[in-house]
Design a protein around this motif. Structure first.
Motif, PDB file in Angstrom:
ATOM      1  N   ALA A   1     -25.264 -37.098  45.615  1.00 34.53           N
ATOM      2  CA  ALA A   1     -26.526 -37.533  45.950  1.00 34.53           C
ATOM      3  C   ALA A   1     -26.673 -39.038  45.109  1.00 34.53           C
ATOM      4  O   ALA A   1     -27.540 -39.962  45.701  1.00 34.53           O
ATOM      5  N   ALA A   2     -26.024 -39.131  44.101  1.00 39.98           N
ATOM      6  CA  ALA A   2     -26.138 -40.486  43.305  1.00 39.98           C
ATOM      7  C   ALA A   2     -25.168 -41.564  43.939  1.00 39.98           C
ATOM      8  O   ALA A   2     -25.245 -42.777  43.619  1.00 39.98           O
ATOM      9  N   THR A   3     -24.313 -41.322  44.587  1.00 35.94           N
ATOM     10  CA  THR A   3     -23.092 -42.199  44.879  1.00 35.94           C
ATOM     11  C   THR A   3     -23.612 -42.864  46.223  1.00 35.94           C
ATOM     12  O   THR A   3     -23.943 -42.218  47.535  1.00 35.94           O
ATOM     13  N   PRO A   4     -23.444 -44.090  46.042  1.00 31.51           N
ATOM     14  CA  PRO A   4     -23.742 -45.038  47.338  1.00 31.51           C
ATOM     15  C   PRO A   4     -23.037 -44.656  48.339  1.00 31.51           C
ATOM     16  O   PRO A   4     -21.628 -44.817  48.238  1.00 31.51           O
ATOM     17  N   ARG A   5     -23.164 -44.872  49.571  1.00 30.10           N
ATOM     18  CA  ARG A   5     -22.088 -44.869  50.848  1.00 30.10           C
ATOM     19  C   ARG A   5     -22.536 -45.809  51.586  1.00 30.10           C
ATOM     20  O   ARG A   5     -23.536 -46.627  51.814  1.00 30.10           O
ATOM     21  N   LEU A   6     -21.584 -46.278  52.458  1.00 33.13           N
ATOM     22  CA  LEU A   6     -21.470 -47.382  53.311  1.00 33.13           C
ATOM     23  C   LEU A   6     -22.309 -46.846  54.763  1.00 33.13           C
ATOM     24  O   LEU A   6     -23.115 -47.610  55.268  1.00 33.13           O
ATOM     25  N   GLU A   7     -22.236 -45.699  55.141  1.00 35.02           N
ATOM     26  CA  GLU A   7     -22.599 -45.489  56.282  1.00 35.02           C
ATOM     27  C   GLU A   7     -24.141 -44.804  56.205  1.00 35.02           C
ATOM     28  O   GLU A   7     -24.621 -44.463  57.097  1.00 35.02           O
ATOM     29  N   ALA A   8     -24.466 -44.294  55.056  1.00 33.14           N
ATOM     30  CA  ALA A   8     -25.739 -44.184  54.856  1.00 33.14           C
ATOM     31  C   ALA A   8     -26.826 -44.669  55.345  1.00 33.14           C
ATOM     32  O   ALA A   8     -26.634 -45.946  55.286  1.00 33.14           O
ATOM     33  N   ASP A   9     -28.017 -44.359  55.657  1.00 36.17           N
ATOM     34  CA  ASP A   9     -29.034 -45.082  56.055  1.00 36.17           C
ATOM     35  C   ASP A   9     -29.495 -45.726  54.799  1.00 36.17           C
ATOM     36  O   ASP A   9     -29.534 -45.009  53.810  1.00 36.17           O
ATOM     37  N   ARG A  10     -29.949 -47.033  55.017  1.00 36.19           N
ATOM     38  CA  ARG A  10     -30.655 -47.613  54.013  1.00 36.19           C
ATOM     39  C   ARG A  10     -31.735 -46.996  53.452  1.00 36.19           C
ATOM     40  O   ARG A  10     -32.080 -47.196  52.300  1.00 36.19           O
TER      41      ARG A  10
ATOM     42  N   ASP B   1     -21.508 -45.642  34.863  1.00 41.09           N
ATOM     43  CA  ASP B   1     -21.171 -44.221  35.709  1.00 41.09           C
ATOM     44  C   ASP B   1     -21.998 -44.263  36.878  1.00 41.09           C
ATOM     45  O   ASP B   1     -23.102 -44.806  36.650  1.00 41.09           O
ATOM     46  N   VAL B   2     -21.391 -43.464  37.873  1.00 39.80           N
ATOM     47  CA  VAL B   2     -22.300 -43.236  39.216  1.00 39.80           C
ATOM     48  C   VAL B   2     -23.769 -42.817  38.754  1.00 39.80           C
ATOM     49  O   VAL B   2     -24.716 -43.298  39.323  1.00 39.80           O
ATOM     50  N   SER B   3     -23.917 -41.877  38.000  1.00 40.66           N
ATOM     51  CA  SER B   3     -25.333 -41.454  37.649  1.00 40.66           C
ATOM     52  C   SER B   3     -26.229 -42.490  37.113  1.00 40.66           C
ATOM     53  O   SER B   3     -27.313 -42.819  37.312  1.00 40.66           O
ATOM     54  N   LEU B   4     -25.761 -43.463  36.168  1.00 38.34           N
ATOM     55  CA  LEU B   4     -26.333 -44.491  35.450  1.00 38.34           C
ATOM     56  C   LEU B   4     -26.564 -45.712  36.574  1.00 38.34           C
ATOM     57  O   LEU B   4     -27.677 -46.154  36.705  1.00 38.34           O
ATOM     58  N   GLN B   5     -25.645 -45.647  37.487  1.00 34.59           N
ATOM     59  CA  GLN B   5     -25.665 -46.677  38.214  1.00 34.59           C
ATOM     60  C   GLN B   5     -27.000 -46.722  39.162  1.00 34.59           C
ATOM     61  O   GLN B   5     -27.544 -47.430  39.481  1.00 34.59           O
ATOM     62  N   ALA B   6     -26.981 -45.361  39.768  1.00 34.52           N
ATOM     63  CA  ALA B   6     -28.190 -44.870  40.476  1.00 34.52           C
ATOM     64  C   ALA B   6     -29.432 -45.231  39.787  1.00 34.52           C
ATOM     65  O   ALA B   6     -30.564 -45.763  40.460  1.00 34.52           O
ATOM     66  N   GLN B   7     -29.723 -45.055  38.547  1.00 35.28           N
ATOM     67  CA  GLN B   7     -30.720 -45.517  37.663  1.00 35.28           C
ATOM     68  C   GLN B   7     -31.240 -46.813  37.816  1.00 35.28           C
ATOM     69  O   GLN B   7     -32.129 -47.206  37.922  1.00 35.28           O
ATOM     70  N   ILE B   8     -30.061 -47.517  37.569  1.00 34.58           N
ATOM     71  CA  ILE B   8     -30.348 -49.103  37.471  1.00 34.58           C
ATOM     72  C   ILE B   8     -30.705 -49.540  38.895  1.00 34.58           C
ATOM     73  O   ILE B   8     -31.661 -50.418  38.915  1.00 34.58           O
ATOM     74  N   VAL B   9     -29.875 -49.152  40.023  1.00 35.26           N
ATOM     75  CA  VAL B   9     -30.250 -49.592  41.368  1.00 35.26           C
ATOM     76  C   VAL B   9     -31.620 -49.229  41.574  1.00 35.26           C
ATOM     77  O   VAL B   9     -32.348 -50.008  42.172  1.00 35.26           O
ATOM     78  N   GLY B  10     -31.921 -48.064  41.188  1.00 37.59           N
ATOM     79  CA  GLY B  10     -33.493 -47.597  41.566  1.00 37.59           C
ATOM     80  C   GLY B  10     -34.477 -48.456  40.635  1.00 37.59           C
ATOM     81  O   GLY B  10     -35.671 -49.093  41.155  1.00 37.59           O
ATOM     82  N   LEU B  11     -34.060 -48.743  39.062  1.00 36.11           N
ATOM     83  CA  LEU B  11     -35.083 -49.733  38.629  1.00 36.11           C
ATOM     84  C   LEU B  11     -34.989 -51.117  39.231  1.00 36.11           C
ATOM     85  O   LEU B  11     -36.055 -51.598  39.333  1.00 36.11           O
ATOM     86  N   LEU B  12     -33.929 -51.849  39.713  1.00 36.28           N
ATOM     87  CA  LEU B  12     -34.122 -52.949  40.189  1.00 36.28           C
ATOM     88  C   LEU B  12     -34.905 -52.873  41.666  1.00 36.28           C
ATOM     89  O   LEU B  12     -35.776 -53.811  41.953  1.00 36.28           O
ATOM     90  N   GLN B  13     -34.622 -51.958  42.489  1.00 33.86           N
ATOM     91  CA  GLN B  13     -35.512 -51.675  43.418  1.00 33.86           C
ATOM     92  C   GLN B  13     -37.100 -51.681  43.111  1.00 33.86           C
ATOM     93  O   GLN B  13     -37.887 -52.157  43.795  1.00 33.86           O
ATOM     94  N   ARG B  14     -37.244 -51.033  42.400  1.00 27.46           N
ATOM     95  CA  ARG B  14     -38.722 -50.661  41.837  1.00 27.46           C
ATOM     96  C   ARG B  14     -39.278 -52.016  41.353  1.00 27.46           C
ATOM     97  O   ARG B  14     -40.390 -52.279  41.834  1.00 27.46           O
ATOM     98  N   LEU B  15     -38.681 -52.612  40.372  1.00 29.56           N
ATOM     99  CA  LEU B  15     -39.051 -54.068  39.971  1.00 29.56           C
ATOM    100  C   LEU B  15     -39.190 -54.909  41.176  1.00 29.56           C
ATOM    101  O   LEU B  15     -40.153 -55.725  41.166  1.00 29.56           O
TER     102      LEU B  15
END
Lengths: 712, 287
Positions: A275-284, A560-574
Motif C-alpha cells: 500500500a505504501a509503494t507508488p505505482r504507475l498504473e494506480a489512480d492518482r 525506504d518505501v515506508s518512509l518515502q510514502a511519509q515524505i510524499v504525504g508530507l509534501l502533498q499536505r504542505l
C-alpha cells in the motif's frame, strides 16, 4: 518465529532437475552482531528453501536482514557479525559445518554472488578476460585453454556487444550496466547451481535495470540456474521471481508464490508495504499509505510480533506473544490475525488522512497548462548550460564542452507540481541547480514571478532565496553534522531578518510541528534522527524562509518505501496548506507520477516530452518515454505479466559527444536503427511542439503500445 | 543498502555528553599522553618553585655525578643540572604553547581563505610551497641570522614552520566540505560565504586540525632542541633542553648523567605529544 514453508516449483520456471530434493535448505538461520549496545539480531531465525531452477526473491527494507542473510549463506559475514545458529544445506551438505577449503569449492562453483555496485566489484587493473579466466581456473573445472574459450562464450551469453574485442579491455572502459553483465558472467563462470544477486540493479538506471533483470530471467530459463534475488524493490521481484520471501526485523514474515502474495498478502507488513509503494498504473487519487513508526532496533528482545507497533491490525495478543508460523497451500506466514483463516482483513484507512497522499484537485493554473507566462510562478525559457572540461596534456589546450542542459523551456504555476524524470546524465539535477542559481546559465532566461534571475542584482538574489528553496537527496549530508537542528532551522530566519531571539525560537517550534516533528527535538544533532526524520528537518529548514517554490532533487530516493510514502504525504499536505509549488526531480517514474501535476521527461539534456502526468503515463508520445515506462517494474504481477515491453538496446551515449539530430535516435525503437528510411531523425533536431501534451519527436505518438492505461 | 548496522541509534532523550564523559571519550592512549605532557609542562611552568638551586648559580663543584643534593649532578660551571633541566623545560613550554597556537591559527585562517577565494588561494599556495621548501633547521638558521639567536627566533621559526602545515590541512578540508550538500544548502539559504566558512565548514574540519596541533607540539620541542643544539636557539647561560644536550656531549666522560636529564625529558615530551596525536587520530578521524 521460524517458518518452514512447503514450497512448490512454479510452472513458469524451468523444469526442475529433481523436484523432491531442494538445492538449498535454510533452517532457523541466525546471524548476530556484537555491538557496543548489545547483541544485534540481524538475522533471527530465517528459513526457506530453493528447488533446482527456482527464482526466489527476498524483499525487505533496509535493516530487515536480507543482505546479511545472503552473506550468511556463504559464510561471508564479517566480524563483528557471526552466524550463531541454524542450518544451511546445499545439496544436502551442511555449509555451516564445513572448513574453509571445502567451503571454497562451494563458493563460485556451487553458489556465486552478484553484488550491488558493479563499479567496485571488478579489479581495475586486470583485463576482463584475465578476471574471468582466473575465476574459472581457481576451481579446477576448466583447463587454461578451455577457460580462454569459455570467457568469450560467457561474455556472449550475458549480452556484451562485440565480445571478442571487449575481452582484452579493462573494466573502466565498460559502462555500469556492462560491468554488471560482466559480474554476472563471472558468477556464471563455474556453472553454479545458484546465483545470489544482492540488489544487482539498485545502482543502475531503469532502462539498464530492465536489461539486467531480463538477463537474469533468461539465464534461469535457459540454463536452469537457481536465482536468489535480494532487493528492496517490489517491482523487481515481480519481474524475475516466482517465489518471494518478505523479511522484517531479521525474520521472514511471509513467503510463497509471488502472484498469490501480491494478490492477497497474509501478513500485515506485506500488505502495508504494497500500500505504501507508488505505482504507475494506480489512480492518482488513490493515496499511498505510509507505514507509521519505524522498524524495531533489533538489540532489545521483542516479546510479541516485531511489526505489532506499526501494524493496523494488531491487538493485545500481537504485542505479548510471538505469532505462530502457519503454512498452507505452498504459503507460509506468521501473523495472529490471519493464522487460522489465512485471510487478512483489508488495511484500514487512517481516520485522519492528512499525511496520506490523497491528491486534491488540480491547481487552477495547471488546468490550462498552456497558461500565459504572466501567470507562471517560475518560467524557464530556452535555458542551456555548458560545462567546459579541459583536455589532458601539459597545456590543456583541448576543450570539451558538455551540454548538460540544452534549450529547456518549462514553467511552473503557483501551487503546481512539475516532475522532471530521466536517467542519470540527462541533466535533470543540473536543471534544478540552474533554477536554484547554484550554477549560472550559459544561455536562456529564468524568471521568477516576472523577475529575471539570470542577471539578478544582489537584492534580487536575496529576494529569490526567500522564494525558492531546495530539498536534497541525502538528508544526512544536507544537514551540518555539528549543528543542532534547531540552530539549522533558525539560521535562515536570522539571516533574512525574519525573526530573532524568542520569536525565532517560536518559529522553529512551529516549523518542526508543521513537518510532523516534536518541537522538543530542536536541541538534538542530526545523527540522532532517522533518515525520514532528517528529511523532515531539511524540509522545515527550507520552509523557514516561507518560499513559494521548492526544488526537490531526488528528495525521497534515499529513503525506504515506508518512509518515502511519509515524505510524499508530507509534501502533498504542505502543498495543500501552504500553496507551495514543487519542481520534483527524480529518476523514479512511479513517485513522480504520484506527486506531479505535469511531467517533463529529459534525455541527454533536452526535454523530450512534457504534459499532464496521467496523460504522459497513459499515452506517451515520445518513444523514449514509452520505453522508460515499460522499463519500470510494477509491483503487481497481473499488470507486469500482461503488458508489452520495449527493451532499449545499449547505454545512454556520452553527453560529451551526443548524437546529431534527435539525441535518442541511436537507441530509438522506431527510429533509423529500425526503419532505415527515417534519416530525418539522424539529421534534424525535433522541436518540442506547442500544446498541452507535447513531445520532441518526428514521429510523435507512433509508439503507444507501452501506455499502461491503454486498452490492451 | 540493507546492512542492519548502518542505522544509527536514536539515543532518544540523551543530553549532550558532559565534559568528563567527553574527556573519557578520548581513549586511554590520548589521556595517558595528555597526563604526561601536562605533568611535564606543569613542572616547567612551576620551575621557580620546584628547582632546588638557582639554575644560573655557579659553584666550585663542577661535573660531579648525581648526589642527593644534585639529583643529576652539576655542569662544567658547577650549576645544578636538575634545576637547569626544569628551567629548560620552561623554555620549551613557552616555545610550544606560544608558537604552535600562533602557527595553527594563522595557518588555518590562511587556508580557509584560500579555500574560499581563488586568487587568495593561488598566492597562498605558492607562499606555502616556499615555506615548505625550507626544512625546519634551515628556516631556523635564516630566522636566527636575521633577528639573532634567542627565544624569539625559536618561537618565530616554529610558527613559520607550522603555518603552511595548518594552511594545507585547512584548505584541503575546505575543498572536501565545500560541495557537501549542507554547505550548498547554507548557500542556497542565503548564508554569506564568510559565515558558511566559519559557522559550517570550520567546525567540521576541526578534528584534523586538533590532531595536527598535538603533532606540532612535539615538533616544536624537536625544533627547539635542534636549534639550541646547533647554537642558534636559546643562548647560554639561559638553559634549554637543546643547549643542555649540546654542551653535555663535551663532558660525557666526566659526568654521563649530564646528558641523561635533557635526553629523557625531550623524549618523554615528544612521546607524550605523539600519544595524544595518535589517540586523537583514532578517535576523531576514523569515525
Amino acid at each position: 518465529m521460524t517458518m518452514t514453508p512447503s514450497l512448490s516449483a512454479e510452472p513458469t520456471v524451468a523444469e526442475p532437475v529433481d523436484e523432491s530434493m531442494p538445492l538449498l535448505e535454510v533452517t532457523s538461520l541466525r546471524t548476530h552482531f556484537q555491538t557496543p549496545r548489545g547483541t544485534l539480531r540481524a538475522v533471527d531465525g530465517v528459513s526457506f528453501d530453493l528447488l533446482p531452477g527456482e527464482t526466489l526473491g527476498i524483499v525487505g527494507e533496509s535493516g530487515s536482514g536480507k543482505s546479511v542473510t545472503a552473506m550468511s549463506l556463504l559464510r561471508m559475514v564479517r566480524r563483528p557479525g557471526k552466524v550463531v545458529g541454524g542450518e544451511v544445506r546445499f545439496r544436502g551438505q551442511d555449509l555451516l559445518g564445513m572448513d574453509e577449503d571445502q567451503l571454497r569449492t562451494v563458493r563460485g562453483s556451487g553458489m556465486s554472488m552478484v553484488f550491488q555496485d558493479p563499479m567496485s566489484s571488478l579489479d581495475p587493473i586486470m583485463r576482463i578476460k584475465d578476471q574471468l579466466v582466473e575465476a574459472m581456473l581457481s576451481h579446477g573445472k576448466f583447463s587454461g585453454a578451455q577457460a580462454q574459450a569459455r570467457a568469450l562464450d560467457l561474455l556472449q551469453q550475458v549480452g556484451i556487444p562485440d565480445p571478442q574485442a571487449r575481452l582484452d579491455d579493462y573494466p573502466h572502459t565498460y559502462s555500469g550496466g556492462m560491468r554488471q553483465r560482466v559480474m554476472i558472467a563471472m558468477a556464471l563462470a563455474n556453472d553454479p547451481d545458484i546465483i545470489i544477486a544482492d540488489e544487482p540493479t539498485t545502482a543502475l538506471d531503469v532502462t539498464i535495470q530492465a536489461q539486467i533483470l531480463d538477463l537474469l530471467a533468461e539465464l534461469n530459463r535457459d540454463l536452469g540456474t537457481g536465482i536468489i534475488l535480494i532487493t528492496h524493490n517490489l517491482g523487481v521481484v515481480v519481474r524475475v521471481c516466482s517465489k518471494v520471501a518478505v523479511m522484517y526485523a531479521g525474520r521472514v514474515v511471509e513467503s510463497g508464490p509471488t502472484e498469490e502474495i501480491f494478490a492477497a498478502p497474509r501478513h500485515p507488513y506485506t500488505q502495508a508495504l504494497l500500500a505504501a509503494t507508488p505505482r504507475l498504473e494506480a489512480d492518482r487519487d488513490a493515496p499511498l499509505l505510509p507505514i507509521p513508526g519505524r522498524p524495531p532496533g533489533l538489540v532489545e528482545p521483542i516479546a510479541g510480533c516485531a511489526f505489532a507497533s506499526r501494524c493496523a491490525h494488531a491487538d493485545q495478543r500481537c504485542h505479548d506473544e510471538a505469532p505462530p508460523v502457519s503454512a498452507a497451500d505452498g504459503r507460509a506466514w506468521s501473523c495472529w490475525r490471519s493464522a487460522e483463516t489465512g485471510v487478512l482483513a483489508p488495511q484500514p484507512r487512517p481516520a485522519e488522512a492528512d499525511e496520506s497522499t490523497a491528491v486534491d484537485a488540480e491547481p487552477a493554473a495547471a488546468q490550462d497548462s498552456s497558461s500565459s507566462d504572466a501567470k507562471a510562478l517560475l518560467s524557464v525559457t530556452d535555458v542551456s548550460k555548458e560545462f567546459a572540461s579541459r583536455g589532458r596534456g601539459l597545456l590543456r589546450r583541448e576543450r570539451h564542452v558538455v551540454n548538460a542542459v540544452e534549450g529547456v523551456t518549462i514553467d511552473i504555476a503557483p501551487g503546481e507540481t512539475v516532475g522532471v524524470v530521466g536517467e542519470s546524465g540527462c541533466g535533470k539535477s543540473t536543471l534544478g541547480k540552474l533554477i536554484m542559481g547554484i550554477h549560472d546559465v550559459t544561455r536562456g532566461r529564468i524568471e521568477f514571478d516576472g523577475r529575471d534571475l539570470t542577471h539578478a542584482s544582489r537584492s534580487d538574489r536575496d529576494w529569490f532565496r526567500r522564494n525558492v528553496q531546495l530539498v536534497f537527496q541525502d538528508p544526512m549530508s544536507s544537514l551540518n553534522p555539528r549543528m543542532t537542528i534547531g540552530d539549522a532551522i533558525r539560521e535562515p530566519l536570522e539571516i533574512h531578518g525574519i525573526a530573532t531571539g524568542a520569536a525565532a525560537r517560536t518559529r522553529v517550534a512551529e516549523l518542526l510541528e508543521l513537518v510532523g516533528l516534536d518541537p522538543a527535538v530542536a536541541p538534538r544533532l542530526p545523527h540522532e534522527f532517522s533518515g525520514g526524520q532528517r528529511q523532515r528537518v531539511v524540509i522545515a529548514r527550507a520552509l523557514a524562509v516561507e518560499p513559494r517554490l521548492l526544488v526537490c532533487d531526488e528528495a525521497v530516493a534515499a529513503l525506504d518505501v515506508s518512509l518515502q510514502a511519509q515524505i510524499v504525504g508530507l509534501l502533498q499536505r504542505l502543498q495543500r496548506e501552504l500553496g507551495l509549488a514543487y519542481l520534483f526531480i527524480s529518476h523514479d517514474l512511479a513517485t513522480v507520477r504520484h506527486l506531479s501535476h505535469r511531467i517533463a521527461v529529459m534525455y541527454l539534456g533536452r526535454v523530450v516530452e512534457l504534459g499532464p502526468a496521467a496523460d504522459v503515463v497513459a499515452n506517451p508520445l515520445h518513444p523514449y518515454t514509452a520505453a522508460l515506462l515499460s522499463a519500470v517494474p510494477e509491483p503487481d504481477p497481473v499488470v507486469e505479466r500482461s503488458r508489452s515491453r520495449i527493451l532499449l538496446q545499449g547505454d545512454v551515449p556520452s553527453p560529451l559527444n551526443p548524437p546529431a539530430g534527435c539525441r535518442f535516435h541511436t537507441r530509438c525503437p522506431i527510429g533509423p536503427m529500425v526503419n532505415a528510411e527515417r534519416t530525418i531523425c539522424a539529421t534534424q533536431q525535433p522541436e518540442l511542439a506547442p500544446g498541452v501534451h507535447h513531445a520532441a519527436c518526428h514521429f510523435s505518438g507512433e509508439l503507444r503500445a507501452a501506455g499502461l492505461e491503454d486498452p490492451r | 543498502m540493507s546492512t542492519a548496522l548502518v542505522r544509527t541509534s536514536p539515543d532518544a532523550g540523551l543530553a549532550r555528553p558532559a565534559r568528563a564523559a567527553r574527556l573519557r571519550g578520548l581513549g586511554a592512549q590520548a589521556l595517558t599522553g595528555l597526563a604526561l605532557a601536562g605533568f611535564l609542562l606543569l613542572a616547567g611552568v612551576l620551575a621557580p618553585l620546584l628547582a632546588p638551586h638557582d639554575p644560573l648559580g655557579q659553584s666550585a663543584q663542577s661535573l660531579t655525578g648525581p648526589s642527593a643534593d644534585h639529583l643529576l649532578g652539576t655542569d662544567e660551571f658547577g650549576r645544578d643540572l636538575f634545576s637547569r633541566v626544569l628551567y629548560g623545560l620552561r623554555q620549551d613550554a613557552v616555545v610550544a604553547l606560544l608558537a604552535v597556537p600562533v602557527g595553527a591559527v594563522v595557518g588555518t585562517l590562511l587556508g580557509l581563505l584560500g579555500g574560499v577565494n581563488r586568487w587568495a588561494d593561488a598566492i597562498m599556495q605558492r607562499t606555502f610551497d616556499v615555506l615548505l621548501a625550507f626544512t625546519a633547521l634551515i628556516m631556523g638558521v635564516t630566522v636566527a641570522s636575521i633577528m639573532g639567536p634567542g627565544l624569539p627566533a625559536v618561537v618565530l621559526t616554529v610558527a613559520l614552520v607550522n603555518i603552511p602545515i595548518f594552511g594545507r590541512i585547512a584548505r584541503n578540508a575546505v575543498l572536501g566540505q565545500r560541495n557537501r550538500d549542507y554547505v550548498v544548502a547554507a548557500r542556497v539559504l542565503g548564508v554569506s560565504p564568510t559565515r558558511v566558512t566559519f559557522r559550517h565548514i570550520l567546525p567540521n574540519v576541526l578534528d584534523g586540525l586538533i590532531v595536527q596541533v598535538a603533532l606540532s607540539l612535539s615538533m616544536a620541542v624537536f625544533i627547539e632542541g635542534a636549534m639550541s643544539f646547533a647554537g642558534i636557539g636559546i643562548t647560554p647561560p639561559e638553559p634549554s633542553l637543546g643547549s643542555l644536550l649540546r654542551t653535555s656531549i663535551a663532558f660525557l666522560d666526566q659526568n654521563p648523567a649530564y646528558a641523561v636529564g635533557p635526553m629523557v625529558v625531550v623524549t618523554l615530551l615528544v612521546v607524550s605529544f605523539q600519544l595524544v596525536a595518535e589517540g586523537l587520530t583514532k578517535k576523531l578521524l576514523r569515525r
